[in-house]
Scaffold this motif. Structure first.
Motif, short mmCIF file in Angstrom:
data_model
loop_
_atom_site.label_atom_id
_atom_site.label_comp_id
_atom_site.label_asym_id
_atom_site.label_seq_id
_atom_site.Cartn_x
_atom_site.Cartn_y
_atom_site.Cartn_z
N LYS A 276 5.23 4.72 1.58
CA LYS A 276 4.48 3.49 1.83
C LYS A 276 3.63 3.68 3.09
O LYS A 276 3.90 4.53 3.93
N CYS A 277 2.58 2.86 3.19
CA CYS A 277 1.74 2.89 4.38
C CYS A 277 1.25 1.47 4.63
O CYS A 277 1.49 0.56 3.83
N THR A 278 0.57 1.29 5.74
CA THR A 278 0.01 -0.01 6.09
C THR A 278 -1.48 0.13 6.29
O THR A 278 -1.92 0.99 7.07
N LEU B 263 1.23 5.76 -0.58
CA LEU B 263 0.67 7.11 -0.57
C LEU B 263 1.04 7.77 -1.89
O LEU B 263 2.21 7.77 -2.27
N CYS C 51 0.85 -1.19 0.00
CA CYS C 51 0.00 0.00 0.00
C CYS C 51 0.88 1.24 0.00
O CYS C 51 1.90 1.28 0.70
N VAL D 7 -4.44 7.02 -1.15
CA VAL D 7 -3.93 5.73 -0.71
C VAL D 7 -4.36 4.67 -1.72
O VAL D 7 -5.51 4.66 -2.17
N LYS E 262 -8.79 7.19 10.58
CA LYS E 262 -7.85 6.52 9.68
C LYS E 262 -8.54 5.41 8.88
O LYS E 262 -7.88 4.51 8.37
N GLU F 23 1.33 6.50 9.29
CA GLU F 23 1.18 5.67 8.09
C GLU F 23 0.31 4.44 8.34
O GLU F 23 0.28 3.52 7.53
N ASP F 24 -0.39 4.42 9.48
CA ASP F 24 -1.31 3.32 9.79
C ASP F 24 -2.74 3.70 9.43
O ASP F 24 -3.24 4.76 9.85
N TYR F 25 -3.41 2.83 8.69
CA TYR F 25 -4.82 2.99 8.33
C TYR F 25 -5.52 1.66 8.57
O TYR F 25 -4.87 0.65 8.86
#
Length: 216
Positions: free
Chosen positions: A99-101, A30, A28, A42, A80, A117-119
């Motif tokens: 990058k994100c999670t 951004l 995942c 995202v 989020k 970066e946490d969703y």
């Protein structure tokens, strides 16, 4: 690297420009919006490919924020929260900012600390119709709203249901100071003072109850 079309080839990874972060299919990311005032988009990377000039493109599946959906943001949506849409697109890899999670709902509620970066995602979203999968989720409290992991909830020691302090006529500060809690249905009329036990765990999501839907 297998060729897909004349002059194009699949890539196993892509290094984000100006960083040492490596993106692979399934990650995942951004992505930079055209309007700099908006937060980054995202997306989940489905495929990475380069043409004969080594221009790298990524096929992505977009996540939507609640406010980008047809129904808009609702009270139970977390700050989020994202919806995994059926909207696919091809973008230049240069628009990837980082990058994100995107966690499952259950795993997100277990995080000790939520980073920038946490969703989390608990719904898939059909962009054309505004439909959600699943279309049934558990609801709690006397307000009968789905669980928002950003909101404090307290569990009744009698019926084991979860409640918002505000729906029980209390402030969050009052809720945090008390030791035990019985909801109005479980407590007797003689109870002049009720108290709360704040649990660090989230409500379970096993019960399936039809939520109230917002009309367009």
């Amino acid at each position: 690297m297998a060729k897909t079309k004349p002059g194009k080839k699949d890539l196993d990874s892509y290094t984000i420009k100006g960083t040492n972060k490596i993106v692979r299919p399934g990650d995942c990311v951004l992505m930079r919006p055209s309007d700099s005032d908006k937060p980054p988009y995202v997306a989940r990377v489905e495929k990475i490919e380069a043409d004969h000039r080594n221009n790298v493109k990524v096929k992505v599946r977009w996540y939507y924020r609640p406010e980008e959906s047809i129904g808009g943001r609702r009270q139970f949506h977390g700050a989020k929260e994202l919806f995994l849409s059926d909207h696919y697109d091809v973008q230049s890899a240069h628009t990837i900012e980082g990058k994100c999670t995107v966690h499952s709902f259950k795993n997100y509620t277990k995080l000790e600390n939520v980073g920038a970066e946490d969703y989390f995602c608990r719904f898939e979203y059909k962009a054309a119709t505004g439909g959600f999968t699943p279309d049934r989720v558990a609801v709690y409290c006397k307000c009968e709203m789905p669980y928002n992991p950003d909101d404090l909830m307290v569990q009744c020691e009698g019926c084991k249901d979860w409640f918002h302090p505000s729906c029980m006529g209390m402030t969050i500060e009052e809720a945090k100071k008390l030791d035990h809690f019985l909801c109005s249905d479980c407590s007797s009329d003689d109870d002049a003072k009720r108290s709360l036990n704040v649990f660090p765990v989230s409500p379970s999501v096993e019960a399936k109850v039809e939520p109230k839907r917002r009309k367009r």
